[in-house]
Motif scaffolding. Structure first.
Motif, mmCIF file in Angstrom:
data_model
loop_
_atom_site.group_PDB
_atom_site.id
_atom_site.type_symbol
_atom_site.label_atom_id
_atom_site.label_comp_id
_atom_site.label_asym_id
_atom_site.label_seq_id
_atom_site.Cartn_x
_atom_site.Cartn_y
_atom_site.Cartn_z
ATOM 1 N N LEU A 10 8.006 53.048 94.746
ATOM 2 C CA LEU A 10 7.632 54.428 95.225
ATOM 3 C C LEU A 10 7.505 54.299 96.782
ATOM 4 O O LEU A 10 6.804 53.848 97.303
ATOM 5 N N ARG A 16 6.190 61.654 95.881
ATOM 6 C CA ARG A 16 7.088 60.913 94.979
ATOM 7 C C ARG A 16 6.468 60.421 93.815
ATOM 8 O O ARG A 16 7.226 60.302 92.502
ATOM 9 N N GLU A 19 7.009 63.483 91.083
ATOM 10 C CA GLU A 19 8.281 63.492 90.639
ATOM 11 C C GLU A 19 8.895 62.389 89.616
ATOM 12 O O GLU A 19 9.540 62.823 88.762
#
Length: 143
Positions: A10, A16, A19
């Motif tokens: 990541l 992030r 997601e």
């Protein structure tokens, strides 16, 4: 006794992690355990999930860098010194632990520890010989 762990690279930027987790949730992938190791630039999200192969496919479609890795899960007494007692066997055998993370099972009677060592086969052999409870894939999913 090896179980599959998914590791996700990541970038250390806003949203992030969300997601990645949202992509898994949308496909009904349940997370049983997770850990994040980070630096200022990036993080490694390690997870035990209900379907690691599907999770890998989903995350790669969402442009994440993903790797499946074998790890070991063991049950230790949920009390002071429970983990140290189990890890002493690896210490005495000069086994290096690369990383470790834990969670408590629903009943709260045992802690479940996920670990990766430099030699998983030797680690399994030593822990079994010493009577440490190793968990199968089905055991972990049932917790």
């Amino acid at each position: 006794m090896k179980i599959k762990q998914i590791s996700v690279f990541l970038e250390n930027k806003r949203g992030r992690l969300y997601e990645a987790l949202k992509a898994l949730a949308e496909q009904e992938i349940n997370i049983r355990a997770l850990s994040i190791a980070d630096t200022s630039e990036f993080g490694i999200l390690r997870m035990i999930v209900t379907d690691p192969e599907k999770a890998k496919e989903i995350l790669e479609k969402n442009e994440f860098t993903v790797k499946l890795t074998n790890v070991i899960a063991m049950a230790v007494k949920d009390k002071p010194g429970g983990l140290a007692e189990a890890l002493k066997h690896l210490y005495d055998s000069n086994i290096n632990i690369e990383y470790i993370y834990a969670f408590v099972e629903k009943s709260g009677q045992k802690a479940v520890v996920v670990l990766r060592t430099e030699n998983l086969d030797k680690t399994i052999s030593i822990l079994q010989e010493k009577g440490v409870t190793l968990l199968s894939w089905d055991d972990v999913l049932a917790l």
